[in-house]
Structures are given as structure tokens and as C-alpha cells.
Design an enzyme around this catalytic site. Structure first.
Site, PDB file in Angstrom:
ATOM      1  N   ARG A 115       0.911  -1.292   0.102  1.00  0.00           N
ATOM      2  CA  ARG A 115       0.130  -0.013  -0.069  1.00  0.00           C
ATOM      3  C   ARG A 115       0.884   1.357   0.027  1.00  0.00           C
ATOM      4  NH1 ARG A 115      -3.603  -3.401   3.076  1.00  0.00           N
ATOM      5  NH2 ARG A 115      -2.456  -2.994   4.946  1.00  0.00           N
ATOM      6  N   THR A 139      16.356  -5.587  13.369  1.00  0.00           N
ATOM      7  CA  THR A 139      17.262  -6.390  14.134  1.00  0.00           C
ATOM      8  C   THR A 139      18.537  -5.530  14.190  1.00  0.00           C
ATOM      9  OG1 THR A 139      18.008  -7.565  12.327  1.00  0.00           O
ATOM     10  CG2 THR A 139      16.095  -8.299  13.149  1.00  0.00           C
ATOM     11  N   ALA A 190      12.485  -7.727  11.911  1.00  0.00           N
ATOM     12  CA  ALA A 190      11.635  -9.220  12.383  1.00  0.00           C
ATOM     13  C   ALA A 190      10.672  -8.355  13.238  1.00  0.00           C
ATOM     14  CB  ALA A 190      12.587  -9.652  13.552  1.00  0.00           C
ATOM     15  N   TYR A 226     -24.058   5.117  28.191  1.00  0.00           N
ATOM     16  CA  TYR A 226     -24.815   4.474  29.138  1.00  0.00           C
ATOM     17  C   TYR A 226     -26.443   4.417  28.754  1.00  0.00           C
ATOM     18  CZ  TYR A 226     -28.604   3.805  32.836  1.00  0.00           C
ATOM     19  OH  TYR A 226     -29.665   3.085  33.650  1.00  0.00           O
ATOM     20  N   ASN A 231      -5.371 -18.335  12.311  1.00  0.00           N
ATOM     21  CA  ASN A 231      -4.883 -19.322  13.323  1.00  0.00           C
ATOM     22  C   ASN A 231      -5.589 -19.209  14.719  1.00  0.00           C
ATOM     23  OD1 ASN A 231      -3.415 -17.259  13.713  1.00  0.00           O
ATOM     24  ND2 ASN A 231      -1.446 -18.017  13.460  1.00  0.00           N
ATOM     25  N   CYS A 232      -6.001 -17.981  15.058  1.00  0.00           N
ATOM     26  CA  CYS A 232      -6.779 -17.763  15.987  1.00  0.00           C
ATOM     27  C   CYS A 232      -8.219 -18.677  16.156  1.00  0.00           C
ATOM     28  CB  CYS A 232      -7.068 -16.247  16.236  1.00  0.00           C
ATOM     29  SG  CYS A 232      -5.587 -15.237  16.414  1.00  0.00           S
ATOM     30  N   GLY A 244       6.527 -10.132  15.166  1.00  0.00           N
ATOM     31  CA  GLY A 244       5.622 -11.347  15.799  1.00  0.00           C
ATOM     32  C   GLY A 244       6.119 -11.856  16.737  1.00  0.00           C
ATOM     33  N   ASP A 245       5.702 -13.152  16.889  1.00  0.00           N
ATOM     34  CA  ASP A 245       5.927 -13.935  18.066  1.00  0.00           C
ATOM     35  C   ASP A 245       7.545 -14.248  18.245  1.00  0.00           C
ATOM     36  OD1 ASP A 245       3.501 -14.099  18.380  1.00  0.00           O
ATOM     37  OD2 ASP A 245       3.079 -16.251  18.063  1.00  0.00           O
TER      38      ASP A 245
END
Ligand code: FAD
Length: 557
Positions: free
Chosen positions: A26, A271, A278, A424, A46-47, A280-281
Site C-alpha cells: 500500500r 534487528t 523482525a 450508558y 490461526n486464532c 511477531g511472536d
């Protein structure tokens, strides 16, 4: 934006990798963007995997969000599945890729590593199939085993973290007899014990055999052996014992790996090699509370950091922000949400803090369908800053954790929650929303209007001579009470105050609200008084063995 790369190669084609790829496109129509994904699918949900096992997601195809063809059509991405990146040559700026039995080199100007996480050490099954729950292949294998066994299927889930609980819920939904094995004292180890109690209760109420303080030590001859000596018959083991960052490529290439085991990156996801990013997990995050390196394996961060990397590659100087570790999980009818540090962690770190427990309703009690939740705030006792929160309940938990996440990101103090102007109407909330109410309690503690005592401090205080006064009604008291409490209903305190001992008083009610009124009244009458935070409901949730601390045949309703 400046400095457009000629060619960006991305390793890993799911959350972080695909966010980086699409954002990059993009921003830069001219870049060549190549994605290598080891598995058969890219950009899969994956979730959603556990919910396909349980049947809530009926159509397997709906887990597959994109294909290489659709990504080519919309984003002009060059996506290669079943293509494993084996190594990185940083000098030559190439990666070595194995696909279809052949190995080839691919040049990059910029490399983005988004390889995710990997299981710590595999459980090996002797006669029992063992699967993780991480990929489409995993759910295909799990459903195949369960279909083959049929209605009498039995499963053992190792690990009661987020994925373990989701696995359990969905196995039960399929009618599978399920045992959950957890090393620690309760499910969801980031929760404090009194907040984990409802989770344990929900699991057992749904027929799950929960084994805490236990680990799977061996799988042999078709049975699962736990280290407490028990032996379980099982047709399937789901290994949900947790993951670690997948840093093999990065480590082999000599990139800096942090003490947490994740790849070290700067505020722009770079990095230790300026040409390699890098996300993510696989990557260390920065903890928002103490700026330490931490691991947070969540999809939102993987996506956001993929975007940050793409932005930075295209010249943005907008850094990423530290992480609070916001998380939510559903387990049967319960929703469990958390953010920031737990009380246990604050205690371990020696960080001064205050605690607030409340038990508000999801919306106005007079409107049908209101559900009670347990809410806990952790507050810096010096600055009034929010340090963490945990919420367990049903409806409305998701909304409140996100308000708290927003408040924490914006630096709103605990007391200032009371002043938030929240939407509310009776079916959605209360004129004093649970968030406002928690803020009022925090404000009362901050100003000294009320002093509180925590459930785990009660027995020591009573041993030191404090008197416990239960200010609920006689009828509530007769149905169950904390041992040693005397009953003096709130509405009778003014007339019967002479009956109270000349000793430090601890007042309590069901959830803490009437206790607060009693504490205010008694302190104005000259008594030394503290309110039991969260009332007997929180105390009971924290009691190690409720059946032993309550008098026989009575329960606190
Ligand atoms: P991933 O999305 O795991 O992608 C990494 C990809 O890299 C993998 O497909 C892998 O095959 C590929 N790869 C690895 N090495 C190589 C290589 N050498 N060459 C080529 N390809 C490679 N998070 C939430 O916030 N909420 C949830 O509800 C939630 N539920 C989850 C449920 C399950 C069952 C699972 C498994 C995770 C869940 N998560 C959830 C976590 C979330 O999915 C992860 O945090 C997120 O996917 C991490 O993104 P990532 O890009 O780092 O890794």
C-alpha cells in the site's frame, strides 16, 4: 517517504509477515515483495483453529483468509507456499529456500523475519497421537482422530494457557471426555489465584477433569502418565504447554537474541542487522510498565509490528509503542481478560501497589440479563497509575478491558477512571459504569477516604486481634459466613455501635460496596476500620480450599 527498497523478502506468511507485505504494497507500488511460507497455507486464521475443532466454525475454508493467487491479484505479492527458508547469508544478502526438493538462493535488499513461535519441546506419543494446535494440518489431524474414535473419544490437554483452554472448550463441545493437565496451581497462570477460581469452577462444572500441580511425564502403551503418578487413558493428546520464539534462522545468522529468547529489535522492528527486520511472536517486545524486554505472543502485536516494519522500510520515523500484554479468552460461558502486571508479579518485583476488587454487573441490574463480573485493578500506590487489571465474567468483560487498555495507553490514572464519561443505557451499562465504580474505589483509597484489606491478609489481621464485622443482613449471614465474623447489619450500625469491640475492625459485605459505607460510617464514629476489598466473594474465591474454610453445609451465596 524515502529510501524505497528494490526487493523485500519476507519469511513467514501469516499474521506479522502478511501485515508487513500488504502494508508495504500500500505504501510502495514499485517494490518487489516476495513471501516464503513453509506451510501449505498463507494468511490463515490461526486464532480460529480451536473453533473449527469444536464446530463453531463449520466451514474449514473460512479459516483460509487469502491464497497466493488472491494476494497476487490484490497486492501484487509473490507468495510461495511449501517454501522453507533454510538460512540467511547476510554478506551476500540472500536467503536459501527449499521448495519441492530443490534449494535455491533469493536475493533481498530488505529481509523481514516473521517466523512466529515454536513449541518448546515436543511430547512424544507412545501409542497416543500427540498434536499441537497451531496449524491447519494440526486441526485436520485432530478432527481425523476424533472422527475415527467416535463418541467415546478421550483427550488430554497439556497446558492450561489460552490455547489449552480453547482446546478444552472445543473438545467438550464435540463431546470429548477431556482432562486438562496444568503444571501450576491454577489455569491461566498470569491470573492471580482469586481471579482464576471462577475459571477452575467453570472447567469442572463443564465436566473437565482438571489436574493442577501436574505435568505429562510420559506417554506409553496408549496411556498418558502424569508426574503425580496418575495414568490416563486417552485417544489424543493436545500439547498446549506453551511456545518460544522461533529464532533459529536469526540465531544462525548471528543476529542478536535477547535474554527472553526473542530476537532483539529496535523501535522500528530493525534487528542488529539494519537490512533485516523482525516481527511477531519471534521477537522481544518492550514492557510498557518497566521498559524491560518481554515476550507477548499476540496477534494484534504481530499485525501492528508488521505494519511498523513496513512503515519504517518506507522511511517512517514513527516508532512502535511498548506493550501492556492485553489479552482475552473465552472458556465456556466465562470471559477472562487481563492487561499489565498481576499482583503476584508486582509483589515479586517489590513494586509498591494498591489493589481494588469489585463485582459489578455488566449492565443495570433492573434490566434483564445483567451478568456479574469480578474486576481487579492493580494501581501504583505512589502515582495512582494503572499497572494492571484482570476481569472475569460474562457479558461486558470485553468492553471493560478495552476501556482499561485505552486508559493505560493514555496515562489515565486509576482515580480518573471515575470521571470517564462512558456511554450508558440500561441494556449496555450503568449510570455508574463498572469502570467508573472501580475508579471511585481507587479514588477513595488514594484520598484515604477508605482503607482496605486484601483477602489474603485477613487471617493475619484476625490473629493480631482485629474483629471481623459482617455488615450483610441476618438472612445473608445465616446462609454462610467467614468463620469468626460477627454480624452487624449495615442498617443497624448506628443504633448498635456500642456492641462493637474497642479493637481494630474489619468490615465486609458481599462484594465490598456496603462494606465501604459501613467503613465510612464507623470511621466517622471514631473506629479504626478497614473494608475487606471485594467482600466475602473475593475472599471466598481466594480461599485455598473453600470447603474447609466454610462452616459445614453453608456457602456464601
Ligand atoms: P505466525 O502467525 O505463527 O506465522 C509464522 C509463519 O512463519 C508460520 O506459518 C510458519 O509456517 C512460517 N515459518 C516459520 N519458519 C519459516 C521458515 N523458515 N520458512 C518459511 N516459513 C516459515 N492471538 C491473539 O491475540 N488472540 C487470539 O485469540 C489468539 N488465538 C490463537 C489461537 C491459536 C490456536 C494460535 C496457534 C495462536 C493464537 N494467537 C492468538 C496467537 C497469534 O496467532 C500469534 O501471536 C500470531 O499469529 C503471531 O504472528 P507471527 O506472524 O509472529 O507468526
Amino acid at each position: 517517504m524515502t529510501g524505497r527498497p528494490q526487493k523485500v523478502v519476507i519469511v513467514g506468511g501469516v499474521a506479522g509477515g502478511m501485515s508487513a507485505a500488504t502494508r508495504l504494497r500500500r505504501l510502495d507500488e514499485s517494490a518487489e515483495i516476495v513471501v516464503f511460507e513453509r506451510g501449505q497455507y498463507v494468511s490463515f486464521a490461526n486464532c480460529g483453529l480451536p473453533y473449527y475443532v469444536g464446530g463453531a466454525i463449520e466451514n474449514r475454508d473460512s479459516l483460509l483468509l487469502q491464497t497466493p493467487e488472491s494476494l497476487r491479484a490484490r497486492f501484487n505479492l509473490d507468495v510461495h507456499t511449501r517454501s522453507e527458508v533454510l538460512s540467511i547469508d547476510r554478506q551476500g544478502k540472500t536467503v536459501q529456500v527449499r521448495a519441492g526438493g530443490a534449494i535455491r538462493s533469493e536475493f533481498y535488499d530488505i529481509l523481514i523475519l516473521a517466523a512466529g513461535a515454536t513449541v518448546r519441546d515436543s511430547l512424544v506419543g507412545g501409542g497416543v497421537p500427540v498434536r499441537t494446535l497451531r496449524t491447519i494440518d494440526d486441526v485436520d489431524a485432530i478432527t481425523a482422530v476424533l472422527d475415527a474414535v467416535g463418541t467415546d473419544a478421550r483427550a488430554v490437554v497439556a497446558g492450561a494457557g489460552f490455547i489449552g483452554l480453547e482446546a478444552v472448550e472445543n473438545l467438550v463441545a464435540r463431546g470429548v471426555t477431556t482432562t486438562l493437565v496444568q503444571r501450576g496451581p491454577h489455569p491461566l497462570s498470569p491470573l492471580d489465584p482469586e481471579m482464576a477460581r471462577p475459571v477452575l469452577d467453570a472447567l469442572t462444572a463443564s465436566g473437565v477433569d482438571v489436574r493442577v500441580h501436574a505435568t505429562v511425564s510420559d506417554i506409553r502403551d496408549g496411556t498418558v502418565h502424569l508426574d503425580d503418578g496418575s495414568v490416563l487413558e486417552a485417544d489424543l493428546v493436545i500439547d498446549a504447554r506453551g511456545v518460544r520464539p522461533d529464532t533459529r534462522l536469526a540465531a544462525d545468522a548471528g543476529l542478536t537474541i535477547g535474554a527472553t529468547g526473542g530476537i532483539v529489535v529496535d523501535d522500528f522492528q530493525r534487528t542488529s542487522d539494519a537490512s533485516i527486520y523482525a516481527v511477531g511472536d519471534a521477537v522481544e517486545k518492550t514492557d510498557a510498565l518497566d521498559a524491560s524486554a518481554t515476550l507477548v505472543t499476540m496477534a494484534g502485536l504481530a499485525n501492528r509490528h508488521g505494519r511498523t516494519a513496513a512503515d519504517a522500510i518506507c522511511g517512517s520515523t514513527d516508532p512502535t509503542v511498548p506493550s501492556f500484554g492485553t489479552a482475552i479468552v473465552g472458556i465456556f460461558d466465562l470471559t477472562v481478560a487481563m492487561i499489565g502486571w498481576s499482583e503476584s508479579r508486582l509483589v515479586a518485583a517489590g513494586r509498591p501497589h494498591r489493589v481494588v476488587h469489585t463485582h459489578p454487573s455488566s449492565h443495570a441490574g433492573y434490566y434483564p440479563g445483567a451478568e456479574q463480573m469480578a474486576m481487579k485493578l492493580l494501581i501504583d500506590s505512589e502515582t495512582d497509575a494503572l499497572l494492571g487489571a484482570q476481569i472475569v465474567g460474562g457479558a461486558g468483560v470485553d468492553k471493560r478491558i478495552d476501556v482499561l487498555a485505552t486508559a493505560m495507553a493514555g496515562g489515565i490514572t486509576a482515580s480518573a477512571l471515575s470521571r470517564l464519561e462512558l456511554a450508558y443505557a440500561p441494556q449496555y451499562g450503568s449510570a455508574k459504569d463498572p469502570i467508573n465504580m472501580a475508579g471511585y474505589v481507587a479514588d477513595n483509597l488514594a484520598t484515604g477516604a477508605t482503607r482496605s484489606i486484601q483477602w489474603h491478609e485477613l487471617s493475619d489481621a484476625l490473629e493480631s486481634g482485629a474483629v471481623l464485622v459482617d455488615v450483610r443482613t441476618e438472612s445473608e449471614f445465616s446462609r454462610g459466613a467467614i468463620p469468626g465474623a460477627v454480624n452487624l447489619p449495615l442498617d443497624e450500625i448506628r443504633e448498635r455501635r456500642d456492641e462493637l469491640a474497642d479493637a481494630p475492625l474489619i468490615v465486609h459485605c458481599q462484594v465490598g460496596q456496603r462494606g465501604h459505607t459501613a467503613a465510612r460510617l464507623l470511621s466517622q464514629l471514631g473506629f479504626d476500620v478497614r473494608n475487606l476489598d471485594g467482600g466475602c466473594r473475593t475472599w471466598l474465591a481466594g480461599a485455598a480450599e473453600p470447603s474447609r474454610v466454610l462452616s459445614a453445609a453453608v456457602t456464601i451465596p
